[in-house]
Motif scaffolding. Sequence first.
Motif, PDB file in Angstrom:
ATOM      1  N   LEU A   1       0.820  -1.212   0.000  1.00  0.00           N
ATOM      2  CA  LEU A   1       0.000   0.000   0.000  1.00  0.00           C
ATOM      3  C   LEU A   1       0.855   1.263   0.000  1.00  0.00           C
ATOM      4  O   LEU A   1       0.451   2.292  -0.543  1.00  0.00           O
ATOM      5  CB  LEU A   1      -0.937   0.004   1.208  1.00  0.00           C
ATOM      6  CG  LEU A   1      -2.036  -1.052   1.199  1.00  0.00           C
ATOM      7  CD1 LEU A   1      -2.803  -1.025   2.514  1.00  0.00           C
ATOM      8  CD2 LEU A   1      -2.974  -0.883   0.016  1.00  0.00           C
ATOM      9  N   GLU A   2       2.018   1.185   0.603  1.00  0.00           N
ATOM     10  CA  GLU A   2       2.914   2.335   0.642  1.00  0.00           C
ATOM     11  C   GLU A   2       3.608   2.552  -0.705  1.00  0.00           C
ATOM     12  O   GLU A   2       3.689   3.672  -1.188  1.00  0.00           O
ATOM     13  CB  GLU A   2       3.952   2.138   1.747  1.00  0.00           C
ATOM     14  CG  GLU A   2       4.642   3.393   2.173  1.00  0.00           C
ATOM     15  CD  GLU A   2       3.702   4.449   2.730  1.00  0.00           C
ATOM     16  OE1 GLU A   2       3.848   5.621   2.320  1.00  0.00           O
ATOM     17  OE2 GLU A   2       2.822   4.145   3.556  1.00  0.00           O
ATOM     18  N   LEU A   3       4.091   1.483  -1.307  1.00  0.00           N
ATOM     19  CA  LEU A   3       4.889   1.600  -2.524  1.00  0.00           C
ATOM     20  C   LEU A   3       4.063   1.661  -3.807  1.00  0.00           C
ATOM     21  O   LEU A   3       4.476   2.283  -4.781  1.00  0.00           O
ATOM     22  CB  LEU A   3       5.873   0.424  -2.616  1.00  0.00           C
ATOM     23  CG  LEU A   3       6.907   0.339  -1.506  1.00  0.00           C
ATOM     24  CD1 LEU A   3       7.744  -0.920  -1.652  1.00  0.00           C
ATOM     25  CD2 LEU A   3       7.769   1.585  -1.482  1.00  0.00           C
ATOM     26  N   SER A   4       2.929   0.981  -3.815  1.00  0.00           N
ATOM     27  CA  SER A   4       2.139   0.893  -5.035  1.00  0.00           C
ATOM     28  C   SER A   4       0.646   0.925  -4.717  1.00  0.00           C
ATOM     29  O   SER A   4      -0.072  -0.059  -4.947  1.00  0.00           O
ATOM     30  CB  SER A   4       2.497  -0.414  -5.754  1.00  0.00           C
ATOM     31  OG  SER A   4       1.819  -0.506  -6.963  1.00  0.00           O
ATOM     32  N   PRO A   5       0.153   2.024  -4.167  1.00  0.00           N
ATOM     33  CA  PRO A   5      -1.255   2.062  -3.755  1.00  0.00           C
ATOM     34  C   PRO A   5      -2.198   1.921  -4.941  1.00  0.00           C
ATOM     35  O   PRO A   5      -1.983   2.534  -5.985  1.00  0.00           O
ATOM     36  CB  PRO A   5      -1.407   3.437  -3.107  1.00  0.00           C
ATOM     37  CG  PRO A   5      -0.260   4.244  -3.593  1.00  0.00           C
ATOM     38  CD  PRO A   5       0.826   3.294  -3.972  1.00  0.00           C
ATOM     39  N   PRO A   6      -3.217   1.089  -4.792  1.00  0.00           N
ATOM     40  CA  PRO A   6      -4.200   0.926  -5.869  1.00  0.00           C
ATOM     41  C   PRO A   6      -4.963   2.234  -6.087  1.00  0.00           C
ATOM     42  O   PRO A   6      -5.520   2.802  -5.143  1.00  0.00           O
ATOM     43  CB  PRO A   6      -5.140  -0.165  -5.355  1.00  0.00           C
ATOM     44  CG  PRO A   6      -4.458  -0.770  -4.180  1.00  0.00           C
ATOM     45  CD  PRO A   6      -3.491   0.228  -3.663  1.00  0.00           C
ATOM     46  N   THR A   7      -4.981   2.722  -7.298  1.00  0.00           N
ATOM     47  CA  THR A   7      -5.605   4.015  -7.585  1.00  0.00           C
ATOM     48  C   THR A   7      -7.121   4.046  -7.432  1.00  0.00           C
ATOM     49  O   THR A   7      -7.650   5.114  -7.134  1.00  0.00           O
ATOM     50  CB  THR A   7      -5.215   4.511  -8.993  1.00  0.00           C
ATOM     51  OG1 THR A   7      -5.526   3.504  -9.950  1.00  0.00           O
ATOM     52  CG2 THR A   7      -3.745   4.849  -9.057  1.00  0.00           C
ATOM     53  N   PRO A   8      -7.843   2.938  -7.603  1.00  0.00           N
ATOM     54  CA  PRO A   8      -9.293   3.074  -7.449  1.00  0.00           C
ATOM     55  C   PRO A   8      -9.756   3.279  -6.002  1.00  0.00           C
ATOM     56  O   PRO A   8     -10.910   3.615  -5.768  1.00  0.00           O
ATOM     57  CB  PRO A   8      -9.869   1.784  -8.008  1.00  0.00           C
ATOM     58  CG  PRO A   8      -8.739   0.892  -8.314  1.00  0.00           C
ATOM     59  CD  PRO A   8      -7.473   1.634  -8.092  1.00  0.00           C
ATOM     60  N   LEU A   9      -8.865   3.091  -5.031  1.00  0.00           N
ATOM     61  CA  LEU A   9      -9.273   3.260  -3.630  1.00  0.00           C
ATOM     62  C   LEU A   9      -9.344   4.734  -3.272  1.00  0.00           C
ATOM     63  O   LEU A   9      -8.483   5.526  -3.663  1.00  0.00           O
ATOM     64  CB  LEU A   9      -8.280   2.575  -2.691  1.00  0.00           C
ATOM     65  CG  LEU A   9      -8.229   1.057  -2.729  1.00  0.00           C
ATOM     66  CD1 LEU A   9      -7.187   0.552  -1.737  1.00  0.00           C
ATOM     67  CD2 LEU A   9      -9.580   0.460  -2.400  1.00  0.00           C
ATOM     68  N   ARG A  10     -10.367   5.080  -2.521  1.00  0.00           N
ATOM     69  CA  ARG A  10     -10.453   6.443  -2.010  1.00  0.00           C
ATOM     70  C   ARG A  10      -9.285   6.704  -1.070  1.00  0.00           C
ATOM     71  O   ARG A  10      -8.865   5.809  -0.336  1.00  0.00           O
ATOM     72  CB  ARG A  10     -11.763   6.650  -1.247  1.00  0.00           C
ATOM     73  CG  ARG A  10     -13.012   6.548  -2.070  1.00  0.00           C
ATOM     74  CD  ARG A  10     -14.262   6.896  -1.248  1.00  0.00           C
ATOM     75  NE  ARG A  10     -14.178   6.557   0.151  1.00  0.00           N
ATOM     76  CZ  ARG A  10     -14.665   5.425   0.702  1.00  0.00           C
ATOM     77  NH1 ARG A  10     -15.231   4.512  -0.057  1.00  0.00           N
ATOM     78  NH2 ARG A  10     -14.567   5.205   1.992  1.00  0.00           N
ATOM     79  N   PRO A  11      -8.747   7.904  -1.057  1.00  0.00           N
ATOM     80  CA  PRO A  11      -7.607   8.205  -0.189  1.00  0.00           C
ATOM     81  C   PRO A  11      -7.872   7.924   1.293  1.00  0.00           C
ATOM     82  O   PRO A  11      -6.987   7.430   1.998  1.00  0.00           O
ATOM     83  CB  PRO A  11      -7.347   9.695  -0.428  1.00  0.00           C
ATOM     84  CG  PRO A  11      -7.877   9.942  -1.810  1.00  0.00           C
ATOM     85  CD  PRO A  11      -9.059   9.014  -1.945  1.00  0.00           C
ATOM     86  N   MET A  33      -6.654   1.640   5.697  1.00  0.00           N
ATOM     87  CA  MET A  33      -6.068   0.317   5.488  1.00  0.00           C
ATOM     88  C   MET A  33      -4.605   0.287   5.926  1.00  0.00           C
ATOM     89  O   MET A  33      -4.161  -0.674   6.551  1.00  0.00           O
ATOM     90  CB  MET A  33      -6.193  -0.087   4.019  1.00  0.00           C
ATOM     91  CG  MET A  33      -7.612  -0.432   3.617  1.00  0.00           C
ATOM     92  SD  MET A  33      -7.793  -0.711   1.845  1.00  0.00           S
ATOM     93  CE  MET A  33      -6.758  -2.132   1.594  1.00  0.00           C
ATOM     94  N   LYS A  34      -3.863   1.340   5.618  1.00  0.00           N
ATOM     95  CA  LYS A  34      -2.463   1.421   6.058  1.00  0.00           C
ATOM     96  C   LYS A  34      -2.381   1.404   7.582  1.00  0.00           C
ATOM     97  O   LYS A  34      -1.526   0.725   8.158  1.00  0.00           O
ATOM     98  CB  LYS A  34      -1.802   2.691   5.532  1.00  0.00           C
ATOM     99  CG  LYS A  34      -1.505   2.683   4.067  1.00  0.00           C
ATOM    100  CD  LYS A  34      -0.841   4.008   3.716  1.00  0.00           C
ATOM    101  CE  LYS A  34      -0.658   4.228   2.269  1.00  0.00           C
ATOM    102  NZ  LYS A  34      -0.030   5.538   1.991  1.00  0.00           N
ATOM    103  N   ALA A  35      -3.271   2.158   8.227  1.00  0.00           N
ATOM    104  CA  ALA A  35      -3.267   2.219   9.692  1.00  0.00           C
ATOM    105  C   ALA A  35      -3.572   0.844  10.296  1.00  0.00           C
ATOM    106  O   ALA A  35      -2.932   0.429  11.264  1.00  0.00           O
ATOM    107  CB  ALA A  35      -4.262   3.268  10.180  1.00  0.00           C
ATOM    108  N   VAL A  36      -4.540   0.148   9.738  1.00  0.00           N
ATOM    109  CA  VAL A  36      -4.885  -1.180  10.234  1.00  0.00           C
ATOM    110  C   VAL A  36      -3.701  -2.131  10.048  1.00  0.00           C
ATOM    111  O   VAL A  36      -3.352  -2.881  10.962  1.00  0.00           O
ATOM    112  CB  VAL A  36      -6.149  -1.735   9.526  1.00  0.00           C
ATOM    113  CG1 VAL A  36      -6.336  -3.214   9.785  1.00  0.00           C
ATOM    114  CG2 VAL A  36      -7.383  -0.962   9.970  1.00  0.00           C
ATOM    115  N   ALA A  37      -3.069  -2.084   8.887  1.00  0.00           N
ATOM    116  CA  ALA A  37      -1.928  -2.959   8.622  1.00  0.00           C
ATOM    117  C   ALA A  37      -0.791  -2.672   9.599  1.00  0.00           C
ATOM    118  O   ALA A  37      -0.208  -3.600  10.176  1.00  0.00           O
ATOM    119  CB  ALA A  37      -1.459  -2.802   7.179  1.00  0.00           C
ATOM    120  N   ARG A  38      -0.473  -1.393   9.814  1.00  0.00           N
ATOM    121  CA  ARG A  38       0.597  -1.033  10.759  1.00  0.00           C
ATOM    122  C   ARG A  38       0.251  -1.503  12.171  1.00  0.00           C
ATOM    123  O   ARG A  38       1.110  -2.032  12.886  1.00  0.00           O
ATOM    124  CB  ARG A  38       0.836   0.468  10.752  1.00  0.00           C
ATOM    125  CG  ARG A  38       1.547   0.974   9.523  1.00  0.00           C
ATOM    126  CD  ARG A  38       1.977   2.421   9.671  1.00  0.00           C
ATOM    127  NE  ARG A  38       0.872   3.318   9.994  1.00  0.00           N
ATOM    128  CZ  ARG A  38       0.178   4.000   9.086  1.00  0.00           C
ATOM    129  NH1 ARG A  38       0.481   3.906   7.799  1.00  0.00           N
ATOM    130  NH2 ARG A  38      -0.801   4.805   9.455  1.00  0.00           N
TER     131      ARG A  38
END
Length: 66
Positions: A38-48, A54-59
Amino acid sequence: MVAFEVRWCALGGGPAETIMADFGMDAAAFFRYLAEYLELSPPTPLRPDLLERMKAVARRRVWLAT
């Protein structure tokens, strides 16, 4: 992985047992890989806002596993 996490993000990420069954890796490895992706190659269709959540949950899940 992204579709799985979109579905489970609001609940703090998916259950470890489901992650193991679906992806063949433990939850810590799954969330480390997901956070990096998610950090290096975030999918563009996802809302910011969803991407940041999602990044927060993963961390958090990586932190909890250590």
